[in-house]
Design an enzyme around this catalytic site. Structure first.
Site, PDB file in Angstrom:
ATOM      1  N   SER A  65       0.802  -1.218   0.000  1.00 37.08           N
ATOM      2  CA  SER A  65       0.000   0.000   0.000  1.00 37.08           C
ATOM      3  C   SER A  65       0.842   1.280   0.000  1.00 37.08           C
ATOM      4  O   SER A  65       1.618   1.507  -0.904  1.00 37.08           O
ATOM      5  CB  SER A  65      -0.943  -0.079   1.203  1.00 37.08           C
ATOM      6  OG  SER A  65      -1.805   1.007   1.247  1.00 37.08           O
ATOM      7  N   GLU A 371     -12.352   6.048   6.620  1.00 37.74           N
ATOM      8  CA  GLU A 371     -11.334   6.481   7.562  1.00 37.74           C
ATOM      9  C   GLU A 371     -10.921   7.887   7.134  1.00 37.74           C
ATOM     10  O   GLU A 371     -10.995   8.221   5.944  1.00 37.74           O
ATOM     11  CB  GLU A 371     -10.126   5.546   7.510  1.00 37.74           C
ATOM     12  CG  GLU A 371     -10.441   4.156   8.011  1.00 37.74           C
ATOM     13  CD  GLU A 371      -9.179   3.318   8.211  1.00 37.74           C
ATOM     14  OE1 GLU A 371      -9.021   2.795   9.314  1.00 37.74           O
ATOM     15  OE2 GLU A 371      -8.375   3.180   7.271  1.00 37.74           O
ATOM     16  N   ARG A 499      -3.182   5.135  20.648  1.00 46.37           N
ATOM     17  CA  ARG A 499      -3.379   3.704  20.391  1.00 46.37           C
ATOM     18  C   ARG A 499      -2.121   3.129  19.721  1.00 46.37           C
ATOM     19  O   ARG A 499      -1.400   3.869  19.018  1.00 46.37           O
ATOM     20  CB  ARG A 499      -4.611   3.449  19.510  1.00 46.37           C
ATOM     21  CG  ARG A 499      -4.584   4.186  18.194  1.00 46.37           C
ATOM     22  CD  ARG A 499      -5.728   3.782  17.290  1.00 46.37           C
ATOM     23  NE  ARG A 499      -5.475   2.538  16.588  1.00 46.37           N
ATOM     24  CZ  ARG A 499      -4.731   2.433  15.489  1.00 46.37           C
ATOM     25  NH1 ARG A 499      -4.144   3.495  14.966  1.00 46.37           N
ATOM     26  NH2 ARG A 499      -4.561   1.262  14.918  1.00 46.37           N
ATOM     27  N   GLY A 502      -1.179  -0.610  14.163  1.00 41.37           N
ATOM     28  CA  GLY A 502      -1.226  -2.000  13.712  1.00 41.37           C
ATOM     29  C   GLY A 502      -0.335  -2.224  12.504  1.00 41.37           C
ATOM     30  O   GLY A 502      -0.243  -3.338  12.000  1.00 41.37           O
ATOM     31  N   THR A 503       0.305  -1.191  12.014  1.00 44.65           N
ATOM     32  CA  THR A 503       1.150  -1.357  10.827  1.00 44.65           C
ATOM     33  C   THR A 503       2.587  -0.883  11.037  1.00 44.65           C
ATOM     34  O   THR A 503       3.441  -1.124  10.214  1.00 44.65           O
ATOM     35  CB  THR A 503       0.585  -0.577   9.615  1.00 44.65           C
ATOM     36  OG1 THR A 503       0.536   0.811   9.959  1.00 44.65           O
ATOM     37  CG2 THR A 503      -0.804  -1.029   9.237  1.00 44.65           C
ATOM     38  N   ARG A 508       0.502   5.762  18.221  1.00 49.12           N
ATOM     39  CA  ARG A 508       0.016   6.973  17.556  1.00 49.12           C
ATOM     40  C   ARG A 508      -0.708   7.868  18.554  1.00 49.12           C
ATOM     41  O   ARG A 508      -1.496   7.380  19.376  1.00 49.12           O
ATOM     42  CB  ARG A 508      -0.965   6.624  16.441  1.00 49.12           C
ATOM     43  CG  ARG A 508      -0.348   5.901  15.295  1.00 49.12           C
ATOM     44  CD  ARG A 508      -1.247   5.966  14.048  1.00 49.12           C
ATOM     45  NE  ARG A 508      -0.851   4.956  13.084  1.00 49.12           N
ATOM     46  CZ  ARG A 508       0.201   5.055  12.283  1.00 49.12           C
ATOM     47  NH1 ARG A 508       0.986   6.124  12.331  1.00 49.12           N
ATOM     48  NH2 ARG A 508       0.491   4.088  11.437  1.00 49.12           N
TER      49      ARG A 508
END
Ligand code: NG1
Ligand code: ZN
Length: 545
Positions: A65, A371, A499, A502-503, A508
């Site tokens: 991505s 998002e 949080r 996840g990548t 963050r």
């Protein structure tokens, strides 16, 4: 149980580096391409098992991505084109991390747990992005499929949403469309032309759009479909991959995070532009005003435009369908306020990651999910699609209702409901602006964003942060949420949350407040609290100004 000699043989050509541990993250495995050969082979195996289990075609997309060119990654696509179910993400992690000698045991474990009938046939669709590592890595996926005697179809270079679309078309026996790239272009372009054909008040100037292709697959695919849109939409394509580096100083992620235009794109003041990300599943819009000020129209603005348009059409059609907008904690507070209080729409907050938004959106007749970073789409329930269809066929419907129903029908066809799709979202946005005779400035003026800031904090183990309430509150480590609460109280219209990503291996931090100055101060103070209470590493975060 069988011994899988072919798996043993082929897996020795795709050896796992000893001790390497990777997690199936927010959107699949993603890391430096050099570490991924064994992962790809094993995801080929897993997709084959998933196909046998579901008795349907499964997709595997090789892409990282918006990550840098050197990285790569893999996403699994379930039968209706959605992201693979969470239980199987767990299997993906188990299989990916089994040491070479334990691979067969890990494989048999999944077969047993899921009671998979190994004599069932399997079919796997494979796609890849334009990264130089993608060719070899997608071959590793194909090897994995053949190791379990599955059938595969290699789509070669496609966008992530195109592969999702193919999987859905195949598993609905063509009801969703033709499972070919050609079929995809045909369906979307046809719908776009239907939508815009009666819009009388659109000048040639308004038909022009500058697109930043992030030097990736989206640029290639847009080139292929461009000629079919020529008269209705005039596209100037920049960062088409002919010279620049993938995602480097360009693309949707760069524009959103840096809040500035991509390099390599020239547009005049007031003209609209948009950026895709590296696999074309995200899009953001923007323009620069006559004073040179840059204005970003992100996923929240897109969701607002689309949901407003749909609500108007539903009213005109006299259809009583439940429409909702699904956002994440990163949605700008102004957008949520506008949608709830002015538009009187249902708004839901889901955890980060489109699979969560997609799931939440499925609960409504029409679920618009985005998002803030521009990843999203619209879902229509079967019942909603049928009601719209019936209205278009009802001989007693008056002209206004019929027109609205026909527009709704074409809108459904221009949307890729399987997953966020930059090309499809772009066509939908362009169609709405054309139909409403709206400029990008008018769209931007629907509401004003609150100043916001995203920061990253490095900690020794980001898993110490646990969250609740769709990630808006931290439950661990002790004292962190209380610290955030008291910092937020210092500023007007303020909100902040943290949080674990996840990548990426970071925590963050998000903050918004009445002014940019107070937003930046709050973001910094919250970063310090994370650093101190959640095991920060390296230098303490420094103030932004
Ligand atoms: P993480 O790294 O979990 O924050 C990021 C994006 C997500 C999503 C995924 C997958 C933000 C804040 N986070 O996830 O929205 O797009 O990458 O690409 O933008
Ligand atoms: Zn993407």
């Amino acid at each position: 149980m069988a011994e899988f000699p072919k798996v043993s043989k082929l897996s020795s050509q795709h050896q796992k580096p000893v001790g390497l541990v990777l997690q199936y993250g927010t959107a699949g495995f993603r890391t430096n391409a050099k570490l991924l050969d064994h992962i790809m082979f094993r995801m080929g195996l897993l997709a084959t098992l998933r196909s046998k289990k579901t008795k349907a075609t499964i997709g595997v997309m090789v892409t990282a991505s918006h990550n840098p060119e050197e990285d790569n990654g893999v996403k699994l696509v379930d039968p209706m084109g959605e992201m693979v179910t969470p239980a199987w993400e767990g299997y993906a992690t188990q299989l990916a991390n089994a040491e070479q000698d334990d691979l067969l045991t890990a494989l048999k474990d999944i077969i047993e747990k899921e009671a998979i009938n190994m004599s069932q046939g399997a079919n796997v669709f494979v796609g890849k992005d334009t990264r130089s590592s993608s060719a070899a890595l997608s071959q590793a996926v194909l090897d994995g499929v053949s190791a379990l005697d599955g059938h595969s179809k290699d789509y070669g270079l496609v966008t992530t949403p195109q592969l999702h679309y193919m999987v859905c078309c195949q598993n609905t026996q063509g009801k969703y469309g033709d499972a070919t790239v050609e079929g995809y272009y045909h369906k979307l372009c046809q719908a776009f032309i239907q939508l815009t054909k009666n819009a009388s008040n659109c000048t040639d100037d308004q038909k022009h759009l500058s697109v930043d292709g992030a030097n990736g697959i989206g640029a290639l695919k847009l080139r292929e479909m461009e000629s079919r849109l020529k008269r209705e939409l005039q596209i100037s394509l920049f960062n088409d991959g002919s010279k620049g580096k993938l995602n480097h100083q360009c693309g949707a992620d760069f524009v959103k995070v840096q809040q500035k235009p991509p390099t390599g794109l020239t547009i005049n003041p007031g003209e609209r532009g948009c950026s895709f990300d590296g696999d074309a599943d995200r899009i953001v819009y923007y323009y620069t005003d006559s004073e040179g000020q840059f204005h970003l129209l992100d996923g929240d603005k897109i969701a607002t435009l689309i949901s407003t348009y749909l609500k108007e059409l539903l009213t005109q059609a006299g259809l009583d369908l439940k429409i909702a907008v699904v956002q994440t904690a990163y949605a700008n507070g102004s957008s949520t306020h506008y949608l709830e209080n002015t538009m009187k729409l249902i708004v839901r907050c889901a955890k980060t990651g489109v699979k969560h938004l997609h799931h939440a959106a499925q609960e409504f007749d029409i679920g618009v999910y985005f998002e803030a970073n521009g990843h999203g789409t619209v879902l229509f329930s079967k019942a909603a699609e049928e009601k719209i269809q019936q209205l278009t066929e009802d001989p007693n419907t008056n002209d206004e209702r019929k027109r609205a129903a026909l527009l709704l029908q074409s809108t459904i066809n221009v949307i890729n409901q399987t997953v966020g799709d930059a090309i499809s979202d772009m066509l939908l946005i362009e169609a709405i602006l054309t139909i409403k005779g709206m400029t990008v400035q008018q769209w931007d003026a629907i509401y004003s964003d609150l100043p916001n800031r995203q920061l990253k904090v490095k900690v020794s183990d980001r898993r110490v942060i646990d969250t609740t309430d769709a990630e808006r509150r931290a439950v661990s480590p002790a004292g962190l949420q209380e610290a955030i609460d008291s910092l937020v109280k210092k500023y007007k219209q303020a909100r902040s949350f943290v949080r674990p990503s996840g990548t990426e291996d970071v925590v963050r931090v998000y903050a918004e407040a009445e002014t940019q100055e107070s937003t930046d101060a709050l973001a910094h103070e919250v970063s310090l609290a994370v650093y101190r209470l959640a095991g920060g590493v390296g230098d303490e975060p420094k103030p932004l100004h």
